[in-house]
Design an enzyme around this catalytic site. Structure first.
Site, PDB file in Angstrom:
ATOM      1  N   ASP A  38      -4.060   1.538  10.360  1.00 25.51           N
ATOM      2  CA  ASP A  38      -2.680   1.101   9.762  1.00 25.51           C
ATOM      3  C   ASP A  38      -2.490   2.125   8.601  1.00 25.51           C
ATOM      4  O   ASP A  38      -3.439   2.491   8.044  1.00 25.51           O
ATOM      5  CB  ASP A  38      -2.358  -0.339   9.377  1.00 25.51           C
ATOM      6  CG  ASP A  38      -2.250  -1.015  10.720  1.00 25.51           C
ATOM      7  OD1 ASP A  38      -1.961  -0.483  11.830  1.00 25.51           O
ATOM      8  OD2 ASP A  38      -2.029  -2.531  10.414  1.00 25.51           O
ATOM      9  N   LYS A  59       2.467   0.888  11.106  1.00 27.31           N
ATOM     10  CA  LYS A  59       3.554  -0.100  11.342  1.00 27.31           C
ATOM     11  C   LYS A  59       4.257  -0.525  10.134  1.00 27.31           C
ATOM     12  O   LYS A  59       4.194  -1.530   9.908  1.00 27.31           O
ATOM     13  CB  LYS A  59       2.960  -1.171  12.173  1.00 27.31           C
ATOM     14  CG  LYS A  59       2.709  -0.845  13.483  1.00 27.31           C
ATOM     15  CD  LYS A  59       2.539  -2.156  14.486  1.00 27.31           C
ATOM     16  CE  LYS A  59       3.921  -3.095  14.427  1.00 27.31           C
ATOM     17  NZ  LYS A  59       4.886  -2.289  15.060  1.00 27.31           N
ATOM     18  N   MET A 171       6.118  -8.264   1.092  1.00 26.08           N
ATOM     19  CA  MET A 171       7.086  -7.588   1.722  1.00 26.08           C
ATOM     20  C   MET A 171       8.629  -8.260   1.313  1.00 26.08           C
ATOM     21  O   MET A 171       9.656  -8.150   1.873  1.00 26.08           O
ATOM     22  CB  MET A 171       7.258  -7.769   3.340  1.00 26.08           C
ATOM     23  CG  MET A 171       6.023  -7.104   4.151  1.00 26.08           C
ATOM     24  SD  MET A 171       5.819  -7.638   5.835  1.00 26.08           S
ATOM     25  CE  MET A 171       4.765  -8.999   5.955  1.00 26.08           C
TER      26      MET A 171
HETATM   27  N1  SAH Z   1      -2.548  -7.715   5.756  1.00 26.48           N
HETATM   28  C1  SAH Z   1      -2.059  -7.239   4.617  1.00 26.48           C
HETATM   29  C2  SAH Z   1      -0.509  -7.439   4.377  1.00 26.48           C
HETATM   30  C3  SAH Z   1       0.185  -6.479   5.376  1.00 26.48           C
HETATM   31  S1  SAH Z   1       1.925  -6.741   5.099  1.00 26.48           S
HETATM   32  C4  SAH Z   1      -2.971  -8.047   3.472  1.00 26.48           C
HETATM   33  O1  SAH Z   1      -3.446  -8.962   3.790  1.00 26.48           O
HETATM   34  O2  SAH Z   1      -2.728  -7.649   2.269  1.00 26.48           O
HETATM   35  C5  SAH Z   1       2.535  -5.453   4.084  1.00 26.48           C
HETATM   36  C6  SAH Z   1       2.709  -6.075   2.830  1.00 26.48           C
HETATM   37  O3  SAH Z   1       1.481  -6.306   2.025  1.00 26.48           O
HETATM   38  C7  SAH Z   1       3.499  -5.141   1.877  1.00 26.48           C
HETATM   39  O4  SAH Z   1       4.807  -5.041   2.324  1.00 26.48           O
HETATM   40  C8  SAH Z   1       3.280  -5.571   0.519  1.00 26.48           C
HETATM   41  O5  SAH Z   1       3.872  -6.730   0.197  1.00 26.48           O
HETATM   42  C9  SAH Z   1       1.667  -6.085   0.679  1.00 26.48           C
HETATM   43  N2  SAH Z   1       0.629  -4.979   0.287  1.00 26.48           N
HETATM   44  C10 SAH Z   1      -0.094  -4.486   1.115  1.00 26.48           C
HETATM   45  N3  SAH Z   1      -1.301  -3.488   0.265  1.00 26.48           N
HETATM   46  C11 SAH Z   1      -0.704  -3.679  -0.950  1.00 26.48           C
HETATM   47  C12 SAH Z   1      -1.145  -3.362  -2.221  1.00 26.48           C
HETATM   48  N4  SAH Z   1      -2.075  -2.339  -2.093  1.00 26.48           N
HETATM   49  N5  SAH Z   1      -0.379  -3.531  -3.322  1.00 26.48           N
HETATM   50  C13 SAH Z   1       0.533  -4.525  -3.306  1.00 26.48           C
HETATM   51  N6  SAH Z   1       1.128  -5.091  -2.001  1.00 26.48           N
HETATM   52  C14 SAH Z   1       0.619  -4.701  -0.921  1.00 26.48           C
END
Ligand code: SAH
Length: 264
Positions: A38, A59, A171
């Protein structure tokens, strides 16, 4: 066709910092033949699988992205070929990561899968900022919530506002107004502290704190961009108190703004 041992691993790459990858994830990656990755995954993680064929299947909400059906079919094809496949996702695969959907889809076609945890962005972001997500007397739990719904249905704002837990919103960057209005209408005090944490655990992490009342204005000044999480609750103010005990990592200090706004 039914596989005795899983050929497909749904693996969490963690929030960004390559050192926050689990040992199990590193081992599974080192044994992979194909890695479908991803776009929130830090490319540095791929150093664990130089032998593998890398396929990027981004995605991202709102942007050009690979259709889920295409991803599913590709996973199935590699699994049926008997290739050791890793589906690598940012953070934890089971936190807004569709691991459940993909595992179900594969299982319905006789393909077993195994999920390997990663550190989810919300937990990592809070910790990087010195925010304890639970703290006795201040917060008795944590609620992970996405502001993004498939059908644009409303969240139970009142339940979230009055649940007594720290909220971690994923998000949410494009929906700050709904979040602010929803929580205020649901009864959350306007003075509740909020931390916005962008690119948590990466060298260019940025973060900023304000009150719920100031959220939209402050996010505008700060020019908050995705990927970011919001941490909402009294524990955010506690981070300033803890700062002297648990300093921010050096990578963060260089780009960080102070966590304690004048109004908290
Ligand atoms: N599975 C991922 C989340 C995926 S949804 C997890 O557990 O972290 C995608 C959202 O995750 C983004 O829109 C943001 O809100 C958050 N996100 C993912 N990586 C991030 C990061 N390094 N810093 C801040 N928010 C993050």
């Amino acid at each position: 066709m039914h596989c005795a041992s899983p050929l497909v691993h749904l693996v969490g790459a963690g929030p960004g910092d390559p050192e926050l990858l689990t040992l199990k994830a590193a081992r599974v990656l080192s044994q992979a033949e194909v890695v479908m990755v991803d776009d929130l995954v830090n490319p540095a993680i791929l150093e664990h699988c130089p032998q593998a064929r890398i396929i990027r299947v981004g995605k991202r909400g709102g942007c050009r992205s690979t259709p889920q059906e295409f991803i599913n079919r590709l996973m199935l094809r590699y699994a049926r070929q008997g290739r050791r496949l890793v589906r690598l996702k940012g953070g934890d695969p089971c936190v807004f990561g569709r691991a459940g959907e993909e595992a179900q889809w594969l299982a319905a076609r006789g393909i077993a899968s195994e999920t390997v945890n990663g550190i989810t962005a919300g937990l990592a972001g809070a910790t990087q900022c010195g925010i304890p997500l639970t703290l006795r007397g201040l917060s008795r739990g944590v609620t992970l919530v996405t502001a993004h719904t498939r059908d644009d249905s409303e969240l139970n704002w009142q339940g979230l506002a009055q649940g007594g837990t720290t909220l971690v919103v994923y998000m949410g960057v494009a929906r700050l107004e709904q979040i602010q209005q929803g929580l205020l209408a649901g009864g959350m005090p306007a003075s509740t502290p909020v931390a916005m944490i962008e690119r948590a655990s990466l060298p260019d992490q940025r973060h900023h704190a304000c009150t719920l009342a100031q959220l939209c204005v402050e996010a505008g000044h700060f020019e908050l961009e995705s990927p970011a999480v919001l941490v909402i609750g009294e524990v955010v103010a506690a981070s300033a108190m803890l700062a002297g005990i648990a300093p921010l990592s050096s990578a963060v200090v260089s780009t960080a703004t102070p966590m304690q706004p004048a109004s908290i």
